[in-house]
Design a protein around this motif. Structure first.
Motif, PDB file in Angstrom:
ATOM      1  N   PHE A   8       0.897  -1.326  -0.017  1.00 39.11           N
ATOM      2  CA  PHE A   8      -0.063   0.076   0.021  1.00 39.11           C
ATOM      3  C   PHE A   8       0.939   1.076   0.033  1.00 39.11           C
ATOM      4  O   PHE A   8       0.487   2.092  -0.711  1.00 39.11           O
ATOM      5  N   ALA A  11       2.239   1.833  -3.515  1.00 40.11           N
ATOM      6  CA  ALA A  11       1.140   2.291  -4.271  1.00 40.11           C
ATOM      7  C   ALA A  11       1.007   3.626  -3.999  1.00 40.11           C
ATOM      8  O   ALA A  11       0.961   4.607  -4.902  1.00 40.11           O
ATOM      9  N   ALA A  12       1.118   4.145  -2.588  1.00 40.28           N
ATOM     10  CA  ALA A  12       0.969   5.609  -2.421  1.00 40.28           C
ATOM     11  C   ALA A  12       2.084   6.547  -2.677  1.00 40.28           C
ATOM     12  O   ALA A  12       2.005   7.463  -3.447  1.00 40.28           O
ATOM     13  N   LYS A  16      -0.350   5.894  -7.178  1.00 35.45           N
ATOM     14  CA  LYS A  16      -1.305   5.137  -7.781  1.00 35.45           C
ATOM     15  C   LYS A  16      -2.512   4.538  -6.926  1.00 35.45           C
ATOM     16  O   LYS A  16      -3.094   3.642  -7.271  1.00 35.45           O
ATOM     17  N   ILE A  17      -2.640   5.673  -5.859  1.00 36.08           N
ATOM     18  CA  ILE A  17      -3.938   5.399  -5.217  1.00 36.08           C
ATOM     19  C   ILE A  17      -4.879   6.516  -5.288  1.00 36.08           C
ATOM     20  O   ILE A  17      -4.472   7.761  -5.593  1.00 36.08           O
ATOM     21  N   CYS A  32     -10.070   3.174 -11.748  1.00 31.51           N
ATOM     22  CA  CYS A  32      -9.725   2.325 -10.470  1.00 31.51           C
ATOM     23  C   CYS A  32      -9.958   1.012 -11.070  1.00 31.51           C
ATOM     24  O   CYS A  32     -10.662   0.538 -11.337  1.00 31.51           O
ATOM     25  N   VAL A  73      -1.162   3.444   4.197  1.00 26.85           N
ATOM     26  CA  VAL A  73      -1.088   4.295   3.052  1.00 26.85           C
ATOM     27  C   VAL A  73      -0.352   5.814   3.402  1.00 26.85           C
ATOM     28  O   VAL A  73      -0.110   6.637   2.706  1.00 26.85           O
ATOM     29  N   VAL A  81      -9.791   3.084  -0.231  1.00 26.05           N
ATOM     30  CA  VAL A  81      -8.647   3.514  -1.174  1.00 26.05           C
ATOM     31  C   VAL A  81      -8.709   2.853  -2.388  1.00 26.05           C
ATOM     32  O   VAL A  81      -8.954   1.725  -2.310  1.00 26.05           O
ATOM     33  N   ILE A  83      -7.135   1.704  -5.910  1.00 29.13           N
ATOM     34  CA  ILE A  83      -5.880   1.384  -6.533  1.00 29.13           C
ATOM     35  C   ILE A  83      -6.030   1.489  -7.839  1.00 29.13           C
ATOM     36  O   ILE A  83      -6.840   0.999  -8.761  1.00 29.13           O
TER      37      ILE A  83
END
Length: 98
Positions: A8, A11-12, A16-17, A32, A73, A81, A83
């Motif tokens: 997570f 990704a953050a 990408k969130i 999304c 995140v 959230v 993704i």
């Protein structure tokens, strides 16, 4: 917090969130790939997000608590959230399904 939730954070950091009101916009726009919802989010929040996901054919999963999701995140008081990257989405869905 479970160390497997480090994805997570990646990704953050990769931007990408999606969180908050932009999450609904990203679902509608088809950007999304997967949505993670905290089990302790309000019933109204869960219904609103799951209904959007169902309508727009976006898969979703649940995480134990908003505290766990927020820590994962690196934000405060996060209930859901989105993704935005297929690779992150695939890995996170695998983690949540255990």
């Amino acid at each position: 917090m479970n160390s497997q939730y480090g994805i997570f954070g990646l990704a953050a950091a990769s931007r990408k969130i999606s969180i908050g009101e932009t999450l609904i916009k990203e679902i509608r726009a088809g950007r999304c790939k997967y949505v993670v919802i905290a089990e302790d989010a309000s019933d109204n929040t869960k219904k609103r997000i799951t209904d959007k996901c169902t309508y727009y054919h976006v898969k979703y999963g649940f995480i134990e608590s908003s505290e766990e999701l927020s820590n994962a995140v690196g934000k405060h008081n996060i209930k859901a959230v989105g993704i935005l990257d297929q690779g992150f989405a695939k890995k996170i869905s695998e983690i949540l399904k255990g």
